[in-house]
Motif scaffolding. Sequence first.
Motif, PDB file in Angstrom:
ATOM      1  N   ALA A  30      12.002 -49.249  61.400  1.00  0.00           N
ATOM      2  CA  ALA A  30      11.992 -48.643  62.258  1.00  0.00           C
ATOM      3  C   ALA A  30      12.179 -47.227  63.270  1.00  0.00           C
ATOM      4  O   ALA A  30      10.926 -46.538  63.573  1.00  0.00           O
ATOM      5  N   ILE A  52      10.229 -45.791  71.695  1.00  0.00           N
ATOM      6  CA  ILE A  52      10.071 -46.632  70.887  1.00  0.00           C
ATOM      7  C   ILE A  52      12.392 -46.147  69.946  1.00  0.00           C
ATOM      8  O   ILE A  52      13.033 -47.131  69.661  1.00  0.00           O
ATOM      9  N   LYS A  53      11.650 -45.064  70.341  1.00  0.00           N
ATOM     10  CA  LYS A  53      13.383 -44.607  70.250  1.00  0.00           C
ATOM     11  C   LYS A  53      14.476 -45.325  70.850  1.00  0.00           C
ATOM     12  O   LYS A  53      15.565 -45.726  70.967  1.00  0.00           O
ATOM     13  N   ASN A  55      14.181 -47.707  72.957  1.00  0.00           N
ATOM     14  CA  ASN A  55      14.528 -50.003  72.094  1.00  0.00           C
ATOM     15  C   ASN A  55      14.913 -50.078  71.402  1.00  0.00           C
ATOM     16  O   ASN A  55      16.132 -50.593  70.721  1.00  0.00           O
ATOM     17  N   ILE A  56      14.779 -48.877  69.891  1.00  0.00           N
ATOM     18  CA  ILE A  56      16.142 -49.250  68.594  1.00  0.00           C
ATOM     19  C   ILE A  56      17.540 -48.991  69.241  1.00  0.00           C
ATOM     20  O   ILE A  56      18.144 -50.008  68.596  1.00  0.00           O
ATOM     21  N   TRP A  94       9.830 -55.046  73.418  1.00  0.00           N
ATOM     22  CA  TRP A  94       9.647 -53.652  74.115  1.00  0.00           C
ATOM     23  C   TRP A  94       9.156 -53.009  72.792  1.00  0.00           C
ATOM     24  O   TRP A  94       7.684 -52.444  72.250  1.00  0.00           O
ATOM     25  N   LEU A  95       9.974 -52.677  71.591  1.00  0.00           N
ATOM     26  CA  LEU A  95      10.013 -52.453  70.614  1.00  0.00           C
ATOM     27  C   LEU A  95       8.731 -53.017  69.995  1.00  0.00           C
ATOM     28  O   LEU A  95       8.141 -52.418  69.626  1.00  0.00           O
TER      29      LEU A  95
END
Length: 204
Positions: A30, A52-53, A55-56, A94-95
């Motif tokens: 990811a 994205i970052k 949620n990671i 969400w990711l």
Amino acid sequence: MAPYFETVKSFADVTVTDAGVDTLEFLQAADGVVALFDVLGSTAFTAVQSDIKGNIAKVRARYDAVPAQSATLEQLVESEKGEKKRPATEGLMWLLRGLSFTCKALQNAQANTSEELSVAFSKSYDASLKKFHNFVVKGIFAVAMKACPYRADFYAKLASDPAGGPPVPADKLNEELSKWLAALDSIVKRVEAFYEKGGHNKGF
């Protein structure tokens, strides 16, 4: 630095067993999607990239807190069940949506070689994230879609070696990209089905 697919972990190399999807390997892959938005090079995608970052980071924080119970994404979500707040469960949900959007966009680009990225990403947005977004966020994405680089430029960047080495041949790049996308698609669908079956997406 080497060409893009030589610098990131492919989703095709993420271990998937009956127990689920390996958490650490999935997060490493990811991270590669975050780097992909750097290749896209448009500041309009900053919101998507930071989402994205973030949620990671939520999923990784849960793994770091209880690694023994978080070996797979499924185990990680199960371990958070019943807690008042479930930041990792929500973050992963969400990711997966963000990864699905990216995956569908690039699958569109792969399937329609004459189509520009702005079209491929717009179609993907309509089919994935749009239904979850309010008016303001939809506006941000509309701007991002229009700011997509030209298809030829994007593929050339994916193939190029920033250190000055020879670029990856087009057929090899397409093979790597298609393999990466097929594995990502399979993982997203698997974990989304797990969420649906277990009701893990309720309450957000």
